[in-house]
Design a protein around this motif. Sequence first.
Motif, short mmCIF file in Angstrom:
data_model
loop_
_atom_site.label_atom_id
_atom_site.label_comp_id
_atom_site.label_asym_id
_atom_site.label_seq_id
_atom_site.Cartn_x
_atom_site.Cartn_y
_atom_site.Cartn_z
N LEU A 42 0.83 -1.21 0.00
CA LEU A 42 0.00 0.00 0.00
C LEU A 42 0.86 1.26 0.00
O LEU A 42 0.55 2.24 -0.70
N VAL A 43 1.95 1.24 0.77
CA VAL A 43 2.84 2.40 0.79
C VAL A 43 3.50 2.58 -0.57
O VAL A 43 3.68 3.71 -1.05
N LEU A 44 3.86 1.47 -1.23
CA LEU A 44 4.43 1.54 -2.58
C LEU A 44 3.47 2.22 -3.54
O LEU A 44 3.88 3.10 -4.32
N VAL A 45 2.21 1.85 -3.49
CA VAL A 45 1.21 2.47 -4.37
C VAL A 45 1.10 3.96 -4.07
O VAL A 45 1.07 4.80 -4.99
N GLY A 46 1.07 4.32 -2.79
CA GLY A 46 0.95 5.72 -2.42
C GLY A 46 2.15 6.55 -2.86
O GLY A 46 1.99 7.66 -3.39
N ALA A 47 3.36 6.01 -2.65
CA ALA A 47 4.57 6.73 -3.05
C ALA A 47 4.63 6.87 -4.57
O ALA A 47 5.04 7.92 -5.09
N SER A 48 4.22 5.84 -5.29
CA SER A 48 4.21 5.89 -6.75
C SER A 48 3.23 6.95 -7.26
O SER A 48 3.50 7.66 -8.23
N TYR A 49 2.09 7.06 -6.58
CA TYR A 49 1.10 8.08 -6.94
C TYR A 49 1.69 9.48 -6.79
O TYR A 49 1.41 10.39 -7.60
N MET A 50 2.54 9.67 -5.77
CA MET A 50 3.14 10.97 -5.53
C MET A 50 4.21 11.31 -6.57
O MET A 50 4.60 12.47 -6.70
N LEU A 51 4.68 10.31 -7.30
CA LEU A 51 5.71 10.54 -8.31
C LEU A 51 5.08 10.99 -9.63
O LEU A 51 5.29 12.12 -10.06
N SER A 75 2.85 0.49 -10.42
CA SER A 75 3.03 -0.06 -9.07
C SER A 75 2.21 -1.33 -8.87
O SER A 75 2.61 -2.21 -8.10
N PHE A 76 1.11 -1.48 -9.59
CA PHE A 76 0.26 -2.67 -9.41
C PHE A 76 0.89 -3.93 -10.00
O PHE A 76 0.96 -4.96 -9.32
N PRO A 77 1.39 -3.89 -11.25
CA PRO A 77 2.14 -5.08 -11.71
C PRO A 77 3.40 -5.33 -10.90
O PRO A 77 3.82 -6.48 -10.75
N ALA A 78 4.00 -4.26 -10.35
CA ALA A 78 5.18 -4.46 -9.51
C ALA A 78 4.83 -5.28 -8.27
O ALA A 78 5.59 -6.16 -7.86
N ILE A 79 3.69 -5.00 -7.67
CA ILE A 79 3.25 -5.75 -6.50
C ILE A 79 2.99 -7.21 -6.86
O ILE A 79 3.34 -8.13 -6.10
N ILE A 80 2.40 -7.44 -8.02
CA ILE A 80 2.16 -8.81 -8.47
C ILE A 80 3.48 -9.56 -8.60
O ILE A 80 3.61 -10.73 -8.18
N MET A 81 4.50 -8.90 -9.15
CA MET A 81 5.81 -9.54 -9.30
C MET A 81 6.43 -9.82 -7.93
O MET A 81 7.02 -10.89 -7.72
N LEU A 82 6.31 -8.88 -7.01
CA LEU A 82 6.87 -9.08 -5.67
C LEU A 82 6.21 -10.28 -4.97
O LEU A 82 6.87 -11.00 -4.23
N TYR A 83 4.93 -10.46 -5.23
CA TYR A 83 4.19 -11.55 -4.60
C TYR A 83 4.49 -12.89 -5.25
O TYR A 83 4.65 -13.92 -4.57
N THR A 84 4.58 -12.92 -6.57
CA THR A 84 4.67 -14.20 -7.29
C THR A 84 6.09 -14.76 -7.35
O THR A 84 6.26 -15.96 -7.61
N TYR A 85 7.11 -13.95 -7.09
CA TYR A 85 8.49 -14.44 -7.22
C TYR A 85 8.72 -15.73 -6.42
O TYR A 85 9.31 -16.69 -6.92
N SER A 86 8.24 -15.76 -5.19
CA SER A 86 8.54 -16.89 -4.31
C SER A 86 7.99 -18.21 -4.81
O SER A 86 8.47 -19.28 -4.43
N TYR A 87 6.98 -18.17 -5.67
CA TYR A 87 6.38 -19.40 -6.17
C TYR A 87 7.16 -20.01 -7.33
O TYR A 87 6.98 -21.19 -7.64
N PHE A 88 8.00 -19.22 -8.00
CA PHE A 88 8.63 -19.67 -9.23
C PHE A 88 9.47 -20.92 -9.05
O PHE A 88 9.48 -21.81 -9.89
N LYS A 89 10.24 -20.98 -7.94
CA LYS A 89 11.14 -22.12 -7.77
C LYS A 89 10.38 -23.43 -7.58
O LYS A 89 10.98 -24.50 -7.64
N ARG A 90 9.09 -23.35 -7.37
CA ARG A 90 8.29 -24.56 -7.24
C ARG A 90 8.02 -25.23 -8.58
O ARG A 90 7.65 -26.40 -8.63
N PHE A 91 8.21 -24.47 -9.69
CA PHE A 91 7.91 -25.07 -10.99
C PHE A 91 8.89 -24.71 -12.10
O PHE A 91 8.81 -25.26 -13.20
N SER A 92 9.85 -23.78 -11.84
CA SER A 92 10.75 -23.38 -12.93
C SER A 92 12.10 -22.93 -12.41
O SER A 92 12.18 -22.18 -11.42
N ALA A 93 13.16 -23.37 -13.08
CA ALA A 93 14.52 -22.93 -12.75
C ALA A 93 14.78 -21.50 -13.20
O ALA A 93 15.83 -20.94 -12.90
N SER A 94 13.82 -20.91 -13.90
CA SER A 94 13.97 -19.51 -14.32
C SER A 94 13.77 -18.54 -13.17
O SER A 94 13.81 -17.32 -13.37
#
Length: 286
Positions: free
Chosen positions: A99-108, A116-135
Amino acid sequence: MDGGKNMGYRKLSQLIMLEQTLFALPFAYLGVLFAGGGTATTWIWVTVALVAARAAGMSFNRAIDADIDSKNPRTRERLIPRGEVRRQTAWLVGIIGALVLVGASYMLNELCFYLSFPAIIMLYTYSYFKRFSASSHFYLGFVEAAAPIGGYLAVSGEFTLTPLVLGFVIMTWIAGLDIVYALQDMDFDAREKLHSIPVVVGREGALAISAGCYVLAVGALVLAGLRADMAAPYWLAVAGTAMIFVYQQKLARSDRQSVAIGKFFRANMYVSPTLLCGTAIAVALW
């Protein structure tokens, strides 16, 4: 005392890896400098956005990976497996950071706000990648690449090739770094059916890919400097960074792996400040 009810500064800094956040700040500042420097207000909101993003990403990672961390001898002493912080607390810190990331991005500017919204999705999904891909190593680099791109867009408000080149620098560097980091968990990852480049191609193959990533990162630094017509201090910083990379790759191939890994990551702490200082002086002379 229940860590979920009373999280002090020490536990919070351990949860979000505060020292790594300070290490990552120069990523964003590089983008700001390449875009012309911006204003003092820009620097403040970029700093807030980066700190919030790191807090969100690390907290999400600790919550998502808590069960895996509890099995791994290297990570079982982290706060959640040790019972000092509840998983729910980590989720809460992550959501607040987002939420703070979204607010700070709005101020920029508007573009940063929408991104900021796709950035949050990336921050959330990174941890799952090693469960199915070496990428996963490259996906982590892709997530970290948002820092210099975001810093550039915070000033310019528009995409050009330069921020993408800077993002490529960070992506390849972090991927090469994370591949070496994953060597520590190669046996564990194989047992748990987690995916990593060391598991797929072995130690020597992983080291070769890591070295290739570092070569690409230096090449992208050269391209970024040429595009921006940077002055001599920048090129000295690039040369210094290349020397650190060579030293790291030599350490990664050491027979005394446990000692070498520690030195490897200590050496890595000099990369971002070296690049930031060289770029800042070059921009000042521009």
